[in-house]
Design a protein around this motif. Structure first.
Motif, PDB file in Angstrom:
ATOM      1  N   THR A 165      10.548 -14.792 -37.919  1.00  0.00           N
ATOM      2  CA  THR A 165       9.246 -15.460 -37.789  1.00  0.00           C
ATOM      3  C   THR A 165       9.438 -16.909 -37.351  1.00  0.00           C
ATOM      4  O   THR A 165       8.671 -17.408 -36.517  1.00  0.00           O
ATOM      5  N   GLU A 166      10.443 -17.565 -37.880  1.00  0.00           N
ATOM      6  CA  GLU A 166      10.708 -18.960 -37.497  1.00  0.00           C
ATOM      7  C   GLU A 166      11.135 -19.066 -36.044  1.00  0.00           C
ATOM      8  O   GLU A 166      10.692 -19.965 -35.322  1.00  0.00           O
ATOM      9  N   ARG A 167      11.976 -18.130 -35.577  1.00  0.00           N
ATOM     10  CA  ARG A 167      12.396 -18.151 -34.169  1.00  0.00           C
ATOM     11  C   ARG A 167      11.223 -17.896 -33.230  1.00  0.00           C
ATOM     12  O   ARG A 167      11.241 -18.333 -32.081  1.00  0.00           O
ATOM     13  N   LEU A 168      10.204 -17.202 -33.717  1.00  0.00           N
ATOM     14  CA  LEU A 168       9.006 -16.942 -32.911  1.00  0.00           C
ATOM     15  C   LEU A 168       8.027 -18.114 -32.935  1.00  0.00           C
ATOM     16  O   LEU A 168       7.044 -18.112 -32.208  1.00  0.00           O
ATOM     17  N   GLY A 169       8.292 -19.097 -33.786  1.00  0.00           N
ATOM     18  CA  GLY A 169       7.388 -20.244 -33.897  1.00  0.00           C
ATOM     19  C   GLY A 169       6.261 -20.032 -34.888  1.00  0.00           C
ATOM     20  O   GLY A 169       5.308 -20.821 -34.925  1.00  0.00           O
ATOM     21  N   MET A 170       6.358 -19.005 -35.711  1.00  0.00           N
ATOM     22  CA  MET A 170       5.322 -18.741 -36.710  1.00  0.00           C
ATOM     23  C   MET A 170       5.454 -19.743 -37.852  1.00  0.00           C
ATOM     24  O   MET A 170       6.540 -20.256 -38.119  1.00  0.00           O
ATOM     25  N   ARG A 171       4.344 -19.987 -38.525  1.00  0.00           N
ATOM     26  CA  ARG A 171       4.324 -20.924 -39.646  1.00  0.00           C
ATOM     27  C   ARG A 171       3.810 -20.236 -40.901  1.00  0.00           C
ATOM     28  O   ARG A 171       2.871 -19.434 -40.839  1.00  0.00           O
ATOM     29  N   LEU A 172       4.421 -20.587 -42.028  1.00  0.00           N
ATOM     30  CA  LEU A 172       3.974 -20.048 -43.305  1.00  0.00           C
ATOM     31  C   LEU A 172       2.550 -20.499 -43.579  1.00  0.00           C
ATOM     32  O   LEU A 172       2.246 -21.690 -43.549  1.00  0.00           O
ATOM     33  N   ALA A 173       1.664 -19.529 -43.802  1.00  0.00           N
ATOM     34  CA  ALA A 173       0.250 -19.842 -44.022  1.00  0.00           C
ATOM     35  C   ALA A 173      -0.185 -19.569 -45.451  1.00  0.00           C
ATOM     36  O   ALA A 173      -1.132 -20.182 -45.935  1.00  0.00           O
ATOM     37  N   ASP A 174       0.496 -18.632 -46.141  1.00  0.00           N
ATOM     38  CA  ASP A 174       0.034 -18.235 -47.465  1.00  0.00           C
ATOM     39  C   ASP A 174       1.166 -17.537 -48.204  1.00  0.00           C
ATOM     40  O   ASP A 174       2.002 -16.882 -47.594  1.00  0.00           O
ATOM     41  N   ALA A 175       1.167 -17.672 -49.509  1.00  0.00           N
ATOM     42  CA  ALA A 175       2.054 -16.909 -50.390  1.00  0.00           C
ATOM     43  C   ALA A 175       1.164 -16.062 -51.283  1.00  0.00           C
ATOM     44  O   ALA A 175       0.048 -16.460 -51.623  1.00  0.00           O
ATOM     45  N   PHE A 176       1.611 -14.878 -51.633  1.00  0.00           N
ATOM     46  CA  PHE A 176       0.799 -13.949 -52.407  1.00  0.00           C
ATOM     47  C   PHE A 176       1.701 -13.044 -53.221  1.00  0.00           C
ATOM     48  O   PHE A 176       2.911 -12.991 -52.998  1.00  0.00           O
ATOM     49  N   THR A 177       1.109 -12.322 -54.152  1.00  0.00           N
ATOM     50  CA  THR A 177       1.814 -11.317 -54.927  1.00  0.00           C
ATOM     51  C   THR A 177       1.583  -9.967 -54.254  1.00  0.00           C
ATOM     52  O   THR A 177       0.439  -9.584 -53.989  1.00  0.00           O
ATOM     53  N   ILE A 178       2.665  -9.266 -53.982  1.00  0.00           N
ATOM     54  CA  ILE A 178       2.577  -7.958 -53.325  1.00  0.00           C
ATOM     55  C   ILE A 178       2.088  -6.932 -54.339  1.00  0.00           C
ATOM     56  O   ILE A 178       2.738  -6.721 -55.372  1.00  0.00           O
ATOM     57  N   PRO A 179       0.931  -6.311 -54.080  1.00  0.00           N
ATOM     58  CA  PRO A 179       0.431  -5.298 -55.013  1.00  0.00           C
ATOM     59  C   PRO A 179       1.447  -4.169 -55.217  1.00  0.00           C
ATOM     60  O   PRO A 179       2.120  -3.753 -54.285  1.00  0.00           O
ATOM     61  N   GLY A 180       1.540  -3.725 -56.422  1.00  0.00           N
ATOM     62  CA  GLY A 180       2.433  -2.619 -56.747  1.00  0.00           C
ATOM     63  C   GLY A 180       3.830  -3.051 -57.148  1.00  0.00           C
ATOM     64  O   GLY A 180       4.435  -2.458 -58.020  1.00  0.00           O
ATOM     65  N   SER A 181       4.356  -4.087 -56.507  1.00  0.00           N
ATOM     66  CA  SER A 181       5.719  -4.517 -56.827  1.00  0.00           C
ATOM     67  C   SER A 181       5.739  -5.796 -57.650  1.00  0.00           C
ATOM     68  O   SER A 181       6.726  -6.066 -58.334  1.00  0.00           O
ATOM     69  N   GLY A 182       4.690  -6.602 -57.538  1.00  0.00           N
ATOM     70  CA  GLY A 182       4.652  -7.874 -58.229  1.00  0.00           C
ATOM     71  C   GLY A 182       5.547  -8.933 -57.610  1.00  0.00           C
ATOM     72  O   GLY A 182       5.666 -10.037 -58.130  1.00  0.00           O
ATOM     73  N   GLN A 183       6.188  -8.608 -56.482  1.00  0.00           N
ATOM     74  CA  GLN A 183       7.056  -9.569 -55.818  1.00  0.00           C
ATOM     75  C   GLN A 183       6.239 -10.540 -54.972  1.00  0.00           C
ATOM     76  O   GLN A 183       5.097 -10.263 -54.622  1.00  0.00           O
ATOM     77  N   GLU A 184       6.864 -11.655 -54.633  1.00  0.00           N
ATOM     78  CA  GLU A 184       6.189 -12.646 -53.796  1.00  0.00           C
ATOM     79  C   GLU A 184       6.294 -12.242 -52.332  1.00  0.00           C
ATOM     80  O   GLU A 184       7.341 -11.782 -51.866  1.00  0.00           O
ATOM     81  N   GLY A 185       5.201 -12.409 -51.633  1.00  0.00           N
ATOM     82  CA  GLY A 185       5.169 -12.179 -50.193  1.00  0.00           C
ATOM     83  C   GLY A 185       4.685 -13.422 -49.488  1.00  0.00           C
ATOM     84  O   GLY A 185       4.089 -14.306 -50.100  1.00  0.00           O
ATOM     85  N   HIS A 186       4.987 -13.481 -48.209  1.00  0.00           N
ATOM     86  CA  HIS A 186       4.548 -14.595 -47.376  1.00  0.00           C
ATOM     87  C   HIS A 186       3.771 -14.064 -46.172  1.00  0.00           C
ATOM     88  O   HIS A 186       4.143 -13.050 -45.590  1.00  0.00           O
ATOM     89  N   CYS A 187       2.708 -14.785 -45.829  1.00  0.00           N
ATOM     90  CA  CYS A 187       1.949 -14.496 -44.620  1.00  0.00           C
ATOM     91  C   CYS A 187       2.244 -15.616 -43.625  1.00  0.00           C
ATOM     92  O   CYS A 187       1.973 -16.786 -43.911  1.00  0.00           O
ATOM     93  N   TYR A 188       2.814 -15.246 -42.493  1.00  0.00           N
ATOM     94  CA  TYR A 188       3.102 -16.186 -41.421  1.00  0.00           C
ATOM     95  C   TYR A 188       2.056 -15.979 -40.325  1.00  0.00           C
ATOM     96  O   TYR A 188       1.606 -14.867 -40.106  1.00  0.00           O
ATOM     97  N   ARG A 189       1.678 -17.070 -39.641  1.00  0.00           N
ATOM     98  CA  ARG A 189       0.654 -17.010 -38.597  1.00  0.00           C
ATOM     99  C   ARG A 189       1.175 -17.652 -37.318  1.00  0.00           C
ATOM    100  O   ARG A 189       1.974 -18.585 -37.363  1.00  0.00           O
ATOM    101  N   LEU A 190       0.632 -17.162 -36.200  1.00  0.00           N
ATOM    102  CA  LEU A 190       0.922 -17.758 -34.910  1.00  0.00           C
ATOM    103  C   LEU A 190      -0.291 -17.601 -34.013  1.00  0.00           C
ATOM    104  O   LEU A 190      -0.763 -16.485 -33.776  1.00  0.00           O
ATOM    105  N   ALA A 191      -0.805 -18.734 -33.526  1.00  0.00           N
ATOM    106  CA  ALA A 191      -1.869 -18.700 -32.510  1.00  0.00           C
ATOM    107  C   ALA A 191      -1.226 -18.401 -31.171  1.00  0.00           C
ATOM    108  O   ALA A 191      -0.206 -18.992 -30.816  1.00  0.00           O
ATOM    109  N   LEU A 192      -1.834 -17.480 -30.435  1.00  0.00           N
ATOM    110  CA  LEU A 192      -1.287 -17.101 -29.137  1.00  0.00           C
ATOM    111  C   LEU A 192      -2.025 -17.831 -28.028  1.00  0.00           C
ATOM    112  O   LEU A 192      -1.650 -17.815 -26.903  1.00  0.00           O
TER     113      LEU A 192
END
Length: 168
Positions: free
Chosen positions: A141-168
């Motif tokens: 995601t970093e090599r693509l130029g995406m930026r971290l937009a949000d952190a969340f808890t993954i349903p079912g696993s309880g692990q942390e997830g990240h949402c990366y965004r990129l405007a095209l």
């Protein structure tokens, strides 16, 4: 130092690709962030069929990645986020690669092609949903130029997830 990216060909998944995906993803390392174990062949049969529909309807899908010798390596592409949680209705880019192809730049090369194709299809922004422990995917995601937009808890696993965004 930036190395040249390898040649990767993307194609709409075929019926035969379901078998190939099943084979290359039958590895606990590959499946670590996708449930931890291999999926049944029927899962890949349904997934490849769904991707053919996505391509016909949207002009993009999760494409089969093929190396210079014609071997199936995995998939990369984009599709509408399929879950009831997270960025519902947004276009997610993603990838999964057979273990023998890791660390060679294939995903980055294929993801750049994905961004070009979804941009050409009129998509204005993409997201990538990544397990926070998945350093390899975060690096892509970093090599693509995406930026971290949000952190969340993954349903079912309880692990942390990240949402990366990129405007095209």
């Amino acid at each position: 130092m930036n190395r040249a990216l390898p040649v990767v060909r993307l194609r709409v998944p075929t019926d035969e690709d379901a078998v190939a995906w099943h084979r290359v993803f039958d590895d606990p390392d590959v499946m670590e962030f996708h449930g931890g174990r291999s999926a049944e062949l029927s899962v890949y049969e349904e997934l490849t069929a769904r991707q053919r529909r996505h391509d016909a309807e949207h002009g993009f899908c999760l494409w089969t990645m093929v190396d210079e010798e014609g071997r199936v390596m995995g998939f990369t592409g984009a599709q509408p986020w399929p879950q009831d949680w997270g960025p519902k209705g947004e276009i997610e880019i993603g990838w999964r690669l057979g273990r023998g192809y890791w660390g060679k730049g294939y995903v980055t090369a294929a993801a750049h092609q994905t961004l070009e194709r979804v941009r050409a299809a009129g998509v204005a922004e993409v997201v990538a949903m990544v397990n926070a422990r998945n350093g390899r995917s975060i690096a892509v995601t970093e090599r693509l130029g995406m930026r971290l937009a949000d952190a969340f808890t993954i349903p079912g696993s309880g692990q942390e997830g990240h949402c990366y965004r990129l405007a095209l």
